[in-house]
Design an enzyme around this catalytic site. Structure first.
Site, PDB file in Angstrom:
ATOM      1  N   ASP A   1     -33.894 -13.780 -53.170  1.00  0.00           N
ATOM      2  CA  ASP A   1     -32.956 -14.321 -52.286  1.00  0.00           C
ATOM      3  C   ASP A   1     -31.894 -15.040 -53.033  1.00  0.00           C
ATOM      4  OD1 ASP A   1     -34.941 -16.400 -52.855  1.00  0.00           O
ATOM      5  OD2 ASP A   1     -34.036 -17.828 -51.682  1.00  0.00           O
ATOM      6  N   GLU A   2     -30.711 -15.405 -52.601  1.00  0.00           N
ATOM      7  CA  GLU A   2     -29.641 -16.218 -53.059  1.00  0.00           C
ATOM      8  C   GLU A   2     -29.289 -15.928 -54.410  1.00  0.00           C
ATOM      9  OE1 GLU A   2     -29.847 -20.186 -50.270  1.00  0.00           O
ATOM     10  OE2 GLU A   2     -31.376 -19.956 -52.006  1.00  0.00           O
ATOM     11  N   VAL A   3     -28.998 -14.615 -54.823  1.00  0.00           N
ATOM     12  CA  VAL A   3     -28.551 -14.323 -56.023  1.00  0.00           C
ATOM     13  C   VAL A   3     -27.177 -14.486 -56.430  1.00  0.00           C
ATOM     14  CG1 VAL A   3     -28.686 -12.702 -57.873  1.00  0.00           C
ATOM     15  CG2 VAL A   3     -30.611 -12.627 -56.494  1.00  0.00           C
TER      16      VAL A   3
END
Length: 534
Positions: free
Chosen positions: A329-331
């Protein structure tokens, strides 16, 4: 017999029962939490004397004395049921009470195994004069039934114990019922994790999702890569989890029928990893020169995958569960975008400037590594959203706000399993985040086929650690997490009313206090036994 189904039964028989109870002056239980699928109880009651009370194995039970799970459960539940009892306060006159036996029978001898993703937790129980007969397919179902029995027992004003005539048929609505603990943003001592496992079992949760590492710290002590914790943890000695401590958590959870699902989130959320492993993170550039800062894991180097393969091989040997959470997530793509080597790799792979394709490339490699280790990968929904070749994915955890049921529909339409987390982020406090908010969630309220809805395997309460450590973990979790627990265990139609659930949850919260769990109050009121710091 009077049916108690949803605690909303207000017919004449129910009112008559309440009148009888009030005239007898009994402190009955408001009901079991989470509510069983089918429960019928009457005013006929039986006194319980700890000196004449016993747990026993049925003659035809596949498990018998020596079963580690049930032997341990019998000891635990005797103490939980008779909390005021010590052998020193025996009273001779109590010996006149009739003996009472809880007889447990299971169909399968899975005493030395670990709970699995498809383990049955179904049980039925009949409480009558002198005995309670508890039958289950597995020892895990028997443990759930023992929890239910313990909640049926109550005391009068003099402290005497009673249980009413009761029949229960029960099983969970969803197979996956999890709690996420974040031990990177704040370190949680092992004792706090074990206490959480206790409370989870009281609400019939069955998965501890251990978000063990993240950007701030890397407390997992790896034998293969010891520098990860020695350089990446908040403190290399006091704020780490040794492998023996991890095994202790897993063994403790097993006795409660709780799986331990580890998460090693990458390629983002990995700043702490880079402190102990050089050349793992991507060097960021500014104006064509290295800026001295680092971004996500470098997805273009063969050494990255060699490292991940060795790390996951160790993790897989330590954690017995078939699931492993890979994050995803959230790269933040800005660092990858700034790096000339990464951009060159993108052109070579014909990814153009679409960095979601690079993330998908990385995740596919990691999924292949864990698949080779016979692990089922769980990923955050970002991976599904960015992944065009979804056949390699197995389980997707939906976490983003907004129309989360729209996402559930998309994932199930692609034939993938779903864990729903979006509506159950409990790290937030305050009146807007009260228990009723988490109770009023309908996981299957999306347009889709029955086959799609079967792919929703459950849900998860997430306790992120930005503002949570051992000082406020329990009151922030409980009893609000119990609201989600009932949604995931019980029949939705029987548990659709917040007003009807309130007295049961109020009663359950008092029980948690009695058992040493610092559960916060729901509203103004009091418990017969207030929290004593035990």
């Amino acid at each position: 017999m009077y049916a108690f189904g949803s605690r909303g039964n207000t017919g004449p028989n129910f009112n008559l029962l309440l009148l009888i109870i009030s005239q007898l002056g009994l402190h009955t239980v408001e009901g079991v939490w989470p509510l069983p699928q089918a429960l019928a109880s009457s005013a006929e009651r039986y006194s319980l004397n700890p000196q004449a009370f016993d747990f026993a194995y049925g003659k035809r039970s596949a498990a018998q004395q020596g079963c580690s799970v049930l032997d341990a459960a019998f000891k635990r539940y005797f103490t939980l049921i008779f909390q005021d009892y010590t052998s020193a306060n025996d009273v001779l006159q109590l010996s006149e009470d009739k003996p009472f036996t809880v007889e447990v029978s299971v169909d399968h001898d899975d005493c030395e195994s670990y709970p699995k993703e498809d383990s049955s937790e179904k049980y039925n129980m009949r409480v009558s004069a002198g005995q309670a007969l508890l039958n289950a397919e597995t020892v895990w179902g028997a443990v759930r039934g023992l929890e239910t029995f313990s909640q049926l027992v109550y005391q009068d004003d003099s402290g005497s114990y009673f249980v009413n005539k009761t029949e229960i048929d029960d099983f969970p609505r969803f197979q996956f019922r999890g709690i996420l603990l974040d031990t990177s943003r704040h370190y949680l001592p092992v004792q706090a994790i074990l206490k959480t496992l206790d409370a989870m079992a009281y609400s019939k949760f069955n998965v501890l999702h251990w978000h063990i590492v993240d950007d701030p710290s890397f407390p997992y002590q790896s034998y293969t890569f010891p520098d990860l914790s020695s350089k990446g943890a908040f403190h290399p000695v006091t704020h780490i989890y040794t492998q023996s401590e991890v095994r202790r958590v897993i063994s403790f959870a097993r006795l409660w029928g709780i799986r331990v699902l580890p998460e090693f989130d990458s390629p983002g959320h990995t700043k702490s990893w880079g402190k102990g492993q050089s050349n793992l993170l991507t060097p960021c550039y500014r104006g064509g020169t290295p800026s001295g800062t680092f971004g996500p894991i470098n997805p273009v180097l063969p050494s990255t995958y060699q490292f991940m393969e060795r790390l996951f091989k160790e993790v897989s040997s330590l954690f017995p569960d078939s699931y492993i959470h890979l994050g995803g997530d959230e790269v933040d793509f800005s660092c990858w975008r700034s790096n000339p080597t990464v951009r060159s790799f993108m052109q070579k792979m014909r990814f153009g400037v679409d960095f979601t394709k690079l993330q998908a490339f990385y995740m596919e490699n990691i999924v292949n590594i864990t698949s080779a280790l016979n692990k089922t990968s769980v990923v955050w929904q970002d991976v599904f959203d960015y992944h065009k070749r979804r056949s390699s994915l197995s389980v997707v955890e939906v976490w983003r706000e907004g129309c989360y049921l729209c996402e559930v529909r998309k994932v199930t339409k692609a034939g993938l399993r779903v864990i729903l987390a979006s509506p159950w982020y409990l790290d937030q406090a305050g009146p807007k985040h009260n228990w009723a908010r988490y109770y009023s969630v309908w996981p299957l309220a999306f347009k889709g086929s029955e086959e799609q809805k079967k792919l929703v395997i459950g849900g998860e309460v997430c306790m992120w650690g930005e503002y949570v450590d051992a000082t406020n973990l329990a009151p922030r979790l409980w009893p609000r997490a119990s609201a989600a627990a009932e949604r995931l265990w019980s029949d939705e139609k029987q548990t659709s009313s917040v007003a009807k659930a309130f007295p049961r949850l109020q009663d359950f919260r008092c029980m948690l206090l009695r058992r040493g769990i610092q559960a916060e109050p729901l509203t103004i009121g009091h418990c017969q036994h207030e929290y004593l710091g035990v």
